[in-house]
Enzyme design. Structure first.
Site, PDB file in Angstrom:
ATOM      1  N   SER A 169     -11.382  -0.472  -0.646  1.00 25.93           N
ATOM      2  CA  SER A 169      -9.903  -0.707  -0.108  1.00 25.93           C
ATOM      3  C   SER A 169     -10.215  -0.997   1.478  1.00 25.93           C
ATOM      4  CB  SER A 169      -9.437   1.048   0.143  1.00 25.93           C
ATOM      5  OG  SER A 169      -8.517   0.991  -1.029  1.00 25.93           O
ATOM      6  N   HIS A 190      -3.573   5.934   3.819  1.00 30.19           N
ATOM      7  CA  HIS A 190      -4.280   4.893   3.277  1.00 30.19           C
ATOM      8  C   HIS A 190      -3.887   3.579   3.989  1.00 30.19           C
ATOM      9  CE1 HIS A 190      -6.146   1.901   0.306  1.00 30.19           C
ATOM     10  NE2 HIS A 190      -6.836   3.080   0.094  1.00 30.19           N
ATOM     11  N   ASP A 222       0.798  -1.275   0.035  1.00 29.68           N
ATOM     12  CA  ASP A 222      -0.011  -0.089  -0.079  1.00 29.68           C
ATOM     13  C   ASP A 222       0.794   1.229  -0.124  1.00 29.68           C
ATOM     14  OD1 ASP A 222      -2.171   1.751   0.747  1.00 29.68           O
ATOM     15  OD2 ASP A 222      -3.494   0.003   0.766  1.00 29.68           O
TER      16      ASP A 222
END
Length: 800
Positions: free
Chosen positions: A516, A211, A174
């Site tokens: 996600s 994220h 990620d």
């Protein structure tokens, strides 16, 4: 999910796509588009004829690391001679055979001709384009906000089975992870992973990024040293971070390298909440993930945020073997909405599309507010419009609903009304940034007429309707996967309003939504399964998750289509304790397109009895529609000894000419007493209804002409390149490029920049589209805007 656009072409003329191995008489296969006359460099991924170590291992071929390295060196030496400007970046042995290389585009043809080169793929750019987070300050935070893990039943696994993910390592591929976060620091050991962005051993998130930390918390946050933080699905699992996305995004070469290193590091599970927008299963990342699964690593990927239409899943969610995950919303209270502008004008189609919180929605009730038209609500559509404290009236199209609502909020709007751009209804999209009402095209035109008449205020009437069960998020991408016709996603998990960990700069916690956020729930479930059942293979883990998933129903109690929800919403307790596995967990019978008579297709699945006693299963295959013209032959029952696996053959006969074209869902049901397993299945009749064109890639050639490439998943009987003048009136200029009977794949063309009649275009902005027809279905795709200045200068703004 990290929503991205795979921009494959830079500019110029295009290379032909080969179909043969370079060791033969034809060049290697080339994916993507390039200017073969340009000396500008691009990065590509080169796949060799020699199989990777894992491909060789799992296909019975001989291969050693030394021999593979020697073969790669030979290709690199030949490349250095044929393409002197080339520079190799990353090399792959394990999950992919080849290397990434920066090379001048005018030297690509030489690369394709080299002995030992099988294919060349574009180095696709990935951008972290997730939805804006809802930050939670320290005063407002409560651990109870993380309600998705309890909803799927993770606490019952911890408490009743004593399984918490201990001893299982999960890789977060990620934007990096803040491994110093109080809720995550105990999940990391001395080895943190690797940063492929900065090429060092510190895979922490960079400034402004969050994220990966949010994803990691959903997998394995442990509540922190005081137990006052977030607790993820597998709180005792170990984490490693592989940073592949920096502030400017990332690329295929780093994602494949991360998958390879994760396999070499011996991780058990990997989570990739990223992808590109092309519905194709054969990109380098998908290949790498499939071999990782074969080697024993459970790969979990997000399905995408481009829903709610079918065929919107993007790679690597299209991977044949990896577990693709769609997003659901937890149960919520639904509300009705009515709007009023002036006497005698009604809007019967007005419904609530989505909202950030009940409080913000109800704040509109009874309010009379000014509304302003902002077109498509794209990034530049608010520049000359004041929506501060007002309602943004928005046309559907071009941009996702979530992005439209986010743009409205960022520009000060307190709500939005989105009207359709075609006949029909729009989807519910939970968790939008501002309270949003949806209407039909007809009612949208009424609102526009009201504005023209000077009636520029709207009053809202909002009231409670019903409690809605767990439901599919409208943004969640849908399948099928175009090349394989597989059902995608494989399974679903909560992905709306997910509260998880954030780096300290963002206040430690925030709510995010997207596939996600759904994928790490499943990665955590995989960790739980592997702790409880360490002998299970990735395919068995996948089957357990799919076989025991809970069907997701809409508000009327009807199940969502399989290509929306996959097998259903994940339930870890049942996945761990199941005594039967049916693999694969979903089934495609293929395409039936015979013009006359019945067409027969054969397939099979396997049943594994995990118990310590023999089981007799009753088997039923039921098609949901078209039954009069579909015959299925399979075993009515099956005896499977304890600990054994048996194959079940299925033969499907369909009289396609007697059925309407489309796809037909079926359920394969195995029953043993109270134990019932349902396997989603699908068959396609005649030409599938995939979009006839999904992408238009554009570039400017050195001579000023426009280079174009349209992606046609199944080819086209007729193709047009459309030009529209974007001014006070939206004017269709014409189709300067047309063609017929085009094969499936990438269609390349050049436009001279002139109108269809050969005249020069006047200065102004022109929107460019690709249009394609096949088997009675037509679609179009926006490629960008061409701007011609008064001085004749040409600028091309490529669609994102």
């Amino acid at each position: 999910m990290l929503s991205v656009l795979a921009v494959l072409l830079v500019a110029g003329s295009f290379a032909p796509q080969g179909s043969a191995n370079a060791s033969g008489s034809e060049p290697a296969e080339l994916f993507g588009s390039y200017d073969l006359s340009s000396s500008d460099s691009v990065t590509v991924i080169v796949e060799l004829d020699e199989p990777s170590l894992l491909e060789a291992k799992h296909t019975g071929k001989g291969q050693t690391k030394g021999y593979l390295e020697q073969a790669r060196e030979q290709v690199k030496e030949a490349l250095a001679s044929a393409a002197p400007s080339s520079e190799v970046n990353r090399e792959y042995n394990t999950v992919f055979s080849g290397f990434s290389v920066e090379v001048a585009q005018d030297e690509l043809a030489s690369l394709l001709a080299l002995d030992g080169v099988q294919a060349v793929y574009p180095d696709v750019h990935y951008d972290a384009n997730e939805f804006d987070p809802e930050l939670i300050d320290e005063e407002s935070f409560s651990p109870a906000m993380m309600d998705s893990a309890p909803f799927i039943g993770a606490p019952e696994v911890w408490e009743d089975l004593g399984v918490t993910g201990e001893g299982i390592t999960v890789a977060i591929i990620d934007t990096g992870v803040d491994y110093t976060h109080p809720d995550l620091q105990s999940s990391f050991g001395d080895y943190l992973g690797y940063d492929f962005v900065d090429n060092d051993d510190d895979p922490n998130e960079g400034p402004g990024q969050y994220h990966g930390t949010h994803v990691a918390g959903t997998v394995a946050a442990d509540g922190g040293p005081n137990g006052e933080g977030i607790v993820g699905v597998a709180p005792d699992a170990d984490l490693v971070s592989y940073r592949v996305l920096g502030p400017n995004g990332g690329t295929t070469e780093d994602v494949v390298a991360a998958v390879e290193l994760a396999v070499q590091d011996g991780v058990d599970v990997m989570n990739l909440s990223l992808g590109n927008s092309l519905n194709d299963a054969d990109w380098a990342t998908s290949i790498a993930l499939d071999w990782a699964m074969r080697e024993g690593v459970v790969a979990v990927v997000a399905n995408g945020n481009s829903g709610p239409n079918n065929w919107t899943v993007g790679s690597p969610g299209t991977s044949r073997d990896a577990i693709s995950v769609g997003a659901t919303q937890l149960p919520y209270d639904a509300y009705n909405a009515a709007i009023f502008t002036s006497e005698g004008v009604s809007y019967p189609s007005a419904e609530i599309m989505g909202y950030p919180s009940v409080e913000e929605l109800l704040a509109l009730d009874g309010e009379e507010l000014e509304f302003v038209h902002v077109g498509l609500a794209g990034p530049g559509d608010f520049d000359d419009v004041d929506v501060d404290g007002k309602i943004a009236l928005i046309q559907r199209g071009e941009y996702p609903f979530v992005d439209k609502a986010a743009e409205a909020k960022d520009n000060g709007a307190v709500g939005a009304i989105i009207y359709n751009n075609v006949a029909g209804v729009q989807p519910e999209v939970p968790g939008l940034a501002v309270p949003t009402i949806m209407t039909t095209l007809e009612d949208g035109q009424k609102l526009l007429s009201e504005l023209e008449a000077g009636n520029n205020t709207v009053t809202f009437d909002i009231e409670f309707d019903q409690e809605v069960p767990e439901s599919m998020a409208g943004f969640s991408s849908r399948g099928p996967a175009a090349p394989t016709f597989m059902i995608k996603p494989d399974v679903s998990a909560p992905g709306v309003g997910i509260v998880s960990t954030m780096p300290e700069a963002f206040g430690y916690y925030a709510s995010l939504q997207g596939t996600s956020m759904a994928a790490p729930h499943v990665a955590g479930v995989a960790a739980l399964i592997l702790e409880a059942n360490p002998e299970r293979t990735p395919q068995q883990v996948k089957a357990a998750i799919m076989n025991t998933a809970e069907p997701v129903l809409d508000r009327d109690g009807n199940p969502y289509p399989f290509n929306s929800q996959g097998a259903g919403s994940v339930r870890p307790y049942d996945a761990i304790t199941t005594e039967t596995l049916v693999s694969p967990g979903s089934h495609t019978f293929g395409v039936f397109d015979k013009d006359n008579g019945r067409q027969t297709e054969r397939n099979h699945f396997e049943v594994t009895n995990l118990s310590d006693e023999r089981k007799r299963y009753e088997i039923d295959v039921t098609f949901h529609g078209g039954e009069d013209h579909i015959n299925v032959n399979t075993s009515n029952n099956l005896n499977v000894h304890a600990g054994s696996t048996q194959k079940v053959n299925t033969v499907v006969q369909i009289n396609a000419s007697a059925l309407e074209a489309g796809y037909y869902e079926a359920t394969i049901t195995l029953t043993h007493g109270d134990e019932v397993i349902e396997v989603p299945s699908i068959a396609f009749v005649m030409e599938p209804d995939y979009p006839r064109v999904t992408h238009l890639f554009l570039g400017v050639n050195p001579d000023g002409t426009i280079a174009g490439e349209a992606y046609l998943p199944g080819g086209a009987e007729y193709f047009e390149f459309w030009v529209y003048r974007d001014g006070e009136e939206y004017e269709y200029i014409g189709a300067p490029v047309t063609d017929e009977n085009i094969s499936a794949g990438y269609y390349q063309f050049t436009w001279d920049g002139l109108a269809p009649d050969g005249s020069e275009l006047e200065p102004g902005a022109y929107d460019l589209y690709a249009y394609a027809e096949k088997a009675g279905q037509s679609d179009y795709a926006y490629g960008g805007t061409l701007t011609i200045e008064e001085n004749g200068q040409v600028e091309l703004d490529i669609a994102q």
